[in-house]
Scaffold this active site. Sequence first.
Site, PDB file in Angstrom:
ATOM      1  CG  ASP A  48      -1.864  -1.173   1.270  1.00  0.00           C
ATOM      2  OD1 ASP A  48      -2.388  -1.563   0.217  1.00  0.00           O
ATOM      3  OD2 ASP A  48      -2.060  -1.717   2.376  1.00  0.00           O
ATOM      4  CD  GLU A 233      -9.292  -3.359  -0.695  1.00  0.00           C
ATOM      5  OE1 GLU A 233      -9.834  -3.268   0.413  1.00  0.00           O
ATOM      6  OE2 GLU A 233      -8.490  -4.255  -0.977  1.00  0.00           O
TER       7      GLU A 233
END
Length: 351
Positions: A48, A233
Amino acid sequence: MRGRRLAAVVAAVVLVAGGAGAAAFWTLRTDPPAAIALELSGDIHTHDPALVVGEAEGDPWYVFSTGDIREGFGAPQIRRSTDGGHTWEMLGTVWDASTRPQWVYETVSGVQNFWAPEVVEHDGTYYLYYAASTFGSNTSVIGLTTNTTLDPDDPDYAWVDQGEVWRSTVGEDNYNAIDAGVLTDESGTPWMSFGSFWGGIQLVELQWPSGTPVDGAEPTTIASRIGSPNAIEAPYLVRHGDWYYLFVSRDSCCQGTDSTYNIAVGRSAQITGPYVGRDGAELTADGATPLLSSTGDMVGPGGQSYSRGYLAFHYYDAALGGDFQLAIREVAWDDEGWPVLTTAEEQEQLG
């Protein structure tokens, strides 16, 4: 030419018969736009990633990423490159056991590490948004910490926690307060996209200089899949030309070489939407246009962020047994204003 490959080739020689003879003309073909993948080395064990590209040539680049409970008590990790994003070194974590935000542990029971940071700069202050949650639950919170510099050698370097930005609670909210992405619109108003599964991707208005929501702010759904489990997401908003682009990750993350994560996009003339894919389908009805998926040893690309023309993401490297790695690509844009993340080599493989 950086970010584009232009190749003039002879596509055809056409003989046109008529009158006194024949005429020949040449057709010039230009290769389709393709992203440029940076060759990375050093410590790229990154999940991420939040990319911060140096403002001027020679300035350091930074990547902030999801934490590991074994380092800094799960705080977001910090890496730096001093050669234009090619070689990366681990600098440490945003906080340690003694400086961690204690309020988070009271808000989200069982939290061990902090996910999907986002870093933006406004008026000389760096705002780092982070998420605290546990897998399978939407009792989550997005928090904020600030600093006046990203250089840990600067005597003014200090992260100061600013507390809660947004939360979601199981049984009360049909969204998940994780994966923040912040963009300031053309009028100077900041907005935060966030969300994972449940009711899809949300957008909420913020304010400077606090970096927190305006009074009375309510989230608006700007992207969603159709049906359960609503696997969308990691939203990230980008302004390019006359459009706002919403990059999202879809399907299954965090399963090594079994991951099916992929990156898709939609765009809108207004930051609040509606966002549509290339075919005009709205992102609230699963209309995002696919950009990048598993290719070769690169499995499950996603968790993306964007900075100064470059998009960073993680993937699971099949050659390393599914270990997650950092990737950075210089984004190309086609003639219709859509981003391109595939490289020329991948385009050849895909036919």
